[in-house]
Design a protein around this motif. Structure first.
Motif, PDB file in Angstrom:
ATOM      1  N   ILE A   2      63.300  16.022 -12.438  1.00  0.00           N
ATOM      2  CA  ILE A   2      62.489  14.815 -12.302  1.00  0.00           C
ATOM      3  C   ILE A   2      61.069  15.160 -12.708  1.00  0.00           C
ATOM      4  O   ILE A   2      60.540  16.208 -12.317  1.00  0.00           O
ATOM      5  N   PHE A   3      60.470  14.321 -13.542  1.00  0.00           N
ATOM      6  CA  PHE A   3      59.081  14.544 -13.938  1.00  0.00           C
ATOM      7  C   PHE A   3      58.499  13.274 -14.542  1.00  0.00           C
ATOM      8  O   PHE A   3      59.201  12.283 -14.745  1.00  0.00           O
ATOM      9  N   LYS A   4      57.224  13.315 -14.840  1.00  0.00           N
ATOM     10  CA  LYS A   4      56.557  12.181 -15.469  1.00  0.00           C
ATOM     11  C   LYS A   4      57.021  12.069 -16.925  1.00  0.00           C
ATOM     12  O   LYS A   4      57.295  13.090 -17.565  1.00  0.00           O
ATOM     13  N   PRO A   5      57.128  10.852 -17.453  1.00  0.00           N
ATOM     14  CA  PRO A   5      57.629  10.665 -18.819  1.00  0.00           C
ATOM     15  C   PRO A   5      56.877  11.493 -19.862  1.00  0.00           C
ATOM     16  O   PRO A   5      57.491  12.023 -20.788  1.00  0.00           O
ATOM     17  N   GLU A   6      55.574  11.630 -19.703  1.00  0.00           N
ATOM     18  CA  GLU A   6      54.790  12.374 -20.684  1.00  0.00           C
ATOM     19  C   GLU A   6      55.074  13.879 -20.656  1.00  0.00           C
ATOM     20  O   GLU A   6      54.669  14.604 -21.564  1.00  0.00           O
ATOM     21  N   ASP A   7      55.798  14.340 -19.620  1.00  0.00           N
ATOM     22  CA  ASP A   7      56.134  15.759 -19.526  1.00  0.00           C
ATOM     23  C   ASP A   7      57.540  16.057 -20.036  1.00  0.00           C
ATOM     24  O   ASP A   7      58.022  17.195 -19.916  1.00  0.00           O
ATOM     25  N   ALA A   8      58.216  15.071 -20.583  1.00  0.00           N
ATOM     26  CA  ALA A   8      59.568  15.284 -21.113  1.00  0.00           C
ATOM     27  C   ALA A   8      59.525  16.268 -22.277  1.00  0.00           C
ATOM     28  O   ALA A   8      58.543  16.343 -23.011  1.00  0.00           O
ATOM     29  N   PRO A   9      60.589  17.050 -22.469  1.00  0.00           N
ATOM     30  CA  PRO A   9      60.590  18.081 -23.509  1.00  0.00           C
ATOM     31  C   PRO A   9      60.654  17.503 -24.920  1.00  0.00           C
ATOM     32  O   PRO A   9      61.207  16.427 -25.142  1.00  0.00           O
ATOM     33  N   LYS A  10      60.101  18.230 -25.867  1.00  0.00           N
ATOM     34  CA  LYS A  10      60.171  17.846 -27.277  1.00  0.00           C
ATOM     35  C   LYS A  10      61.580  18.097 -27.788  1.00  0.00           C
ATOM     36  O   LYS A  10      62.103  19.210 -27.692  1.00  0.00           O
ATOM     37  N   LEU A  11      62.208  17.074 -28.345  1.00  0.00           N
ATOM     38  CA  LEU A  11      63.589  17.191 -28.812  1.00  0.00           C
ATOM     39  C   LEU A  11      63.733  16.875 -30.293  1.00  0.00           C
ATOM     40  O   LEU A  11      64.374  17.590 -31.035  1.00  0.00           O
ATOM     41  N   GLY A  12      63.194  15.748 -30.728  1.00  0.00           N
ATOM     42  CA  GLY A  12      63.311  15.376 -32.132  1.00  0.00           C
ATOM     43  C   GLY A  12      64.142  14.131 -32.336  1.00  0.00           C
ATOM     44  O   GLY A  12      64.862  13.656 -31.456  1.00  0.00           O
TER      45      GLY A  12
END
Length: 219
Positions: free
Chosen positions: A138-148
């Motif tokens: 669980i985290f803030k949307p802006e902390d989601a990982p870079k995927l592509g």
């Protein structure tokens, strides 16, 4: 496994599915207030339609969260009651894995970014890459990982926080109106059994990725 009952009430939707004679009998509710409270009548409906009773079940499959607090507790409580009363084995799957698996099947993709709206400007998150489910958090949307851009985003989080998630992940194609379905729990269970993996040995328990709701809400 001959007769399998699947139950999901962990988000804003509610569904059950009964697998018997290689056929699924299912119910799905959306846009119904407190739908998780209807789970027992839905179970009765699919059992009555197939002429079975709870004691005929060989396995109960369920989504164990994360998700709405009341819905997760309702789902696990119903499964606990049936399992203990009739000594039925159980098998639990993450709500995030359930959503991701459904997306894999429907959209024929092996790269899925799952985000469910966790409120409080946070998302329940996980990803699937070539069949491997990882990263539950669980985290803030802006902390989601870079995927592509080769990933497909699914789940209510993509509707609630689309701009932040797109900017953080690089995922540009997403389906926010995509929900967990008990029918896909059946498929997850059958795959699990086919691989020779064990059923759950312990009492069914929920998954809570957020353990400090009271503290956060007071800030």
């Amino acid at each position: 496994m001959k007769n399998i009952l699947a139950i999901d009430t962990c988000t804003e939707v509610c569904s059950v599915s009964l697998y018997t004679n290689s056929t699924k009998t299912s119910r799905f509710l959306k846009d119904v207030a407190k739908s998780s409270g209807l789970i027992l009548p839905l179970c009765d409906e699919v059992l009555d339609e197939t002429g079975l009773s709870v004691k005929d079940l060989d396995l109960i499959v369920y989504s164990k969260g994360p998700g709405a607090f009341t819905g997760v507790r309702m789902c696990v409580s119903v499964v606990q009651g049936m399992s203990l009363a009739f000594e039925i084995p159980t098998l639990g799957f993450s709500t995030l894995e359930l959503v991701g698996f459904g997306a894999q099947q429907k959209f024929n993709t092996d790269k899925v970014a799952i985000a469910l709206d966790a409120r409080m400007n946070e998302v329940y998150w996980a990803q699937i890459n070539q069949g491997r489910f990882t990263g539950e958090a669980i985290f803030k949307p802006e902390d989601a990982p870079k995927l592509g851009a080769n990933y497909l985003g699914v789940g209510s989080g993509w509707g609630a926080y689309s701009q932040a998630l797109v900017e953080a992940t690089g995922v540009v194609d997403y389906q926010a109106q995509f929900y967990p379905m008990a029918e896909n729990l059946i498929e997850l269970a059958l795959n699990h059994i086919a691989q020779g993996l064990p059923l759950d040995d312990n009492l069914p328990l929920p998954t809570y990725l957020r353990n400090n709701v009271a503290q956060k809400s007071l800030k």
